[in-house]
Motif scaffolding. Sequence first.
Motif, PDB file in Angstrom:
ATOM      1  N   MET A   1      11.182   8.602 -14.093  1.00 11.73           N
ATOM      2  CA  MET A   1      11.065   7.437 -13.228  1.00 11.73           C
ATOM      3  C   MET A   1      12.363   7.228 -12.459  1.00 11.73           C
ATOM      4  O   MET A   1      13.434   7.703 -12.867  1.00 11.73           O
ATOM      5  N   ASP A   2      12.274   6.528 -11.340  1.00  5.68           N
ATOM      6  CA  ASP A   2      13.454   6.209 -10.546  1.00  5.68           C
ATOM      7  C   ASP A   2      14.043   4.872 -10.990  1.00  5.68           C
ATOM      8  O   ASP A   2      13.380   4.063 -11.646  1.00  5.68           O
ATOM      9  N   THR A   3      15.302   4.639 -10.592  1.00  7.80           N
ATOM     10  CA  THR A   3      16.040   3.451 -11.035  1.00  7.80           C
ATOM     11  C   THR A   3      16.177   2.456  -9.892  1.00  7.80           C
ATOM     12  O   THR A   3      16.530   2.822  -8.765  1.00  7.80           O
ATOM     13  N   THR A   4      15.929   1.189 -10.190  1.00  4.31           N
ATOM     14  CA  THR A   4      16.033   0.140  -9.184  1.00  4.31           C
ATOM     15  C   THR A   4      17.490  -0.194  -8.877  1.00  4.31           C
ATOM     16  O   THR A   4      18.401   0.133  -9.646  1.00  4.31           O
ATOM     17  N   ILE A   5      17.704  -0.838  -7.745  1.00  9.86           N
ATOM     18  CA  ILE A   5      18.986  -1.465  -7.434  1.00  9.86           C
ATOM     19  C   ILE A   5      18.914  -2.918  -7.893  1.00  9.86           C
ATOM     20  O   ILE A   5      17.947  -3.620  -7.611  1.00  9.86           O
TER      21      ILE A   5
ATOM     22  N   PHE B   1       6.349   5.055  -7.659  1.00 15.49           N
ATOM     23  CA  PHE B   1       5.334   4.986  -6.624  1.00 15.49           C
ATOM     24  C   PHE B   1       4.389   6.169  -6.804  1.00 15.49           C
ATOM     25  O   PHE B   1       4.838   7.287  -7.052  1.00 15.49           O
ATOM     26  N   HIS B   2       3.106   5.932  -6.647  1.00 12.81           N
ATOM     27  CA  HIS B   2       2.183   7.055  -6.662  1.00 12.81           C
ATOM     28  C   HIS B   2       0.967   6.703  -5.814  1.00 12.81           C
ATOM     29  O   HIS B   2       0.677   5.530  -5.557  1.00 12.81           O
TER      30      HIS B   2
ATOM     31  N   VAL C   1       9.543   2.277   0.706  1.00 16.70           N
ATOM     32  CA  VAL C   1       9.046   1.253   1.626  1.00 16.70           C
ATOM     33  C   VAL C   1       9.858   1.308   2.915  1.00 16.70           C
ATOM     34  O   VAL C   1      11.014   1.750   2.930  1.00 16.70           O
ATOM     35  N   GLN C   2       9.250   0.828   4.007  1.00 17.80           N
ATOM     36  CA  GLN C   2       9.944   0.786   5.293  1.00 17.80           C
ATOM     37  C   GLN C   2      10.664  -0.541   5.525  1.00 17.80           C
ATOM     38  O   GLN C   2      11.626  -0.598   6.286  1.00 17.80           O
ATOM     39  N   ALA C   3      10.168  -1.621   4.908  1.00 20.07           N
ATOM     40  CA  ALA C   3      10.767  -2.933   5.137  1.00 20.07           C
ATOM     41  C   ALA C   3      10.573  -3.798   3.906  1.00 20.07           C
ATOM     42  O   ALA C   3       9.637  -3.604   3.113  1.00 20.07           O
ATOM     43  N   TYR C   4      11.496  -4.787   3.760  1.00 22.00           N
ATOM     44  CA  TYR C   4      11.469  -5.713   2.644  1.00 22.00           C
ATOM     45  C   TYR C   4      11.367  -7.150   3.184  1.00 22.00           C
ATOM     46  O   TYR C   4      11.951  -7.488   4.207  1.00 22.00           O
TER      47      TYR C   4
ATOM     48  N   ASN D   1      -4.147   2.100  -0.832  1.00 19.17           N
ATOM     49  CA  ASN D   1      -2.745   1.685  -0.806  1.00 19.17           C
ATOM     50  C   ASN D   1      -1.932   2.372  -1.899  1.00 19.17           C
ATOM     51  O   ASN D   1      -2.425   2.602  -3.007  1.00 19.17           O
ATOM     52  N   PRO D   2      -0.661   2.691  -1.614  1.00 22.91           N
ATOM     53  CA  PRO D   2       0.201   3.232  -2.663  1.00 22.91           C
ATOM     54  C   PRO D   2       0.397   2.199  -3.765  1.00 22.91           C
ATOM     55  O   PRO D   2       0.406   0.991  -3.504  1.00 22.91           O
TER      56      PRO D   2
END
Length: 440
Positions: A231-235, A215-216, A289-292, A201-202
Amino acid sequence: MKKNIASALSLGLLSLAACHKDKASLALPALDSAGISKDININLTYRDTQDSAKNDQWEVIISEPAGKVLLDTISPVNTALSAHLHTASYVVNATYVFRGTTYNTYSVTTYRNVDPRSWTAMPAPYLSLILGDTISPSERITYYTHPPYLSNFEGTDFNDIIVSDYTWALGLAGNPDYQPTDPTYQPGGLLTVYNWAHGGNPVYTLFPQPGFYNFHTPPATGNDTVNLTHMDTTIKVNYRVPASYSIFFNTLLGYADTTNLNRSMTLFINEYIGGNPYPADLEYPPTGVQAYDLDLEASNSATGEFIAYLNYDTRVPSSVNWLTSADYTLNANLQDSFNIHFNGVKPTFYDMKWRSGKIEFEMYSAPDDATLHPYTWFTHLGSKLLNGQSIPSLSPLNLYFVEATGLPSDFNGYLNAFATTATPITPPLGTGVIAYSKSW
């Protein structure tokens, strides 16, 4: 840990499903009445995972709205029950009585004016995507180089960092301290995390305070090294709740592949310990991700009210049209006279629960403004399992109602979605449930 809406707001239904090799059959003769005879085939199983010895019992009572009893039988739990009923109407009242032998308690649930022909289980209509522990975990060490600097510190290990590759748990074998006072954790240093790995799993890593995520893909075996220089920034989202309510819990799950819900992760969890320790109510990654799957819950502790929002979609909603006490009026709340009127848009269904000593009784109904007579109904069930039990009175315990989207919005259709499959169901994308609960 994540609190299921069924435990935070639900009315205590036990999970039911229909898959067991044992079978008890019962056939009834045709009704001796005028009208067109119609068939209802019943095939139900009450699954009780705590009672493999089948000491617990459940009773099924099905009757026509006018009171004619079509079926009243007791069956062991984890045993399929089938019946072929002849009636002039497909609409019936379906009741089950469950007796738990461990504590000698009783749970009685009536579904009013329903069509159970497609049911394989008595419905427990609470939306959840929580997975079972279907992937065997293994422990690994992840070495994070160049972790981000923390300008402030929340103060508990749990909220310092989230590492997850599966929704069942946060994925940490040992929660790491991540403090500004520890120089080894600052840029240029090394952060060592002992975490659980589930297959290939990622892996999702979140630093909530600065709002950075990564993510890695981990190696197939052995330990892991991840460079966090970039790193990326969250919403970040803050949710408005009605006056006098406050959010007490929210969690967000993510699914990297909606055709395989095992490829999932906990993206965010907030139990508001000591208030809100984070910069926002919710932080989430816009990519990866594809869905939350969002579970957002609030309460008014002074009035015993809970409100919740569950949503499974390709995007995270930024606001919620909550259900509150303003959406209904209780015209009567006596033990033998209960009447509720819904103001404006009517919910999908409502559920009222009462208590009498060690017996809990609840009734599901469409929002039809009908006056219910719970004590008369309850004491005239003629239940075999309740025979000899003293029922001097009923006390109101809990009111619960929901408004559903992405699922059938009518009462019977919604129940059918939960009664024709094992629970919890896997809802389609775009599914949402807004829930309200009032306790006395």
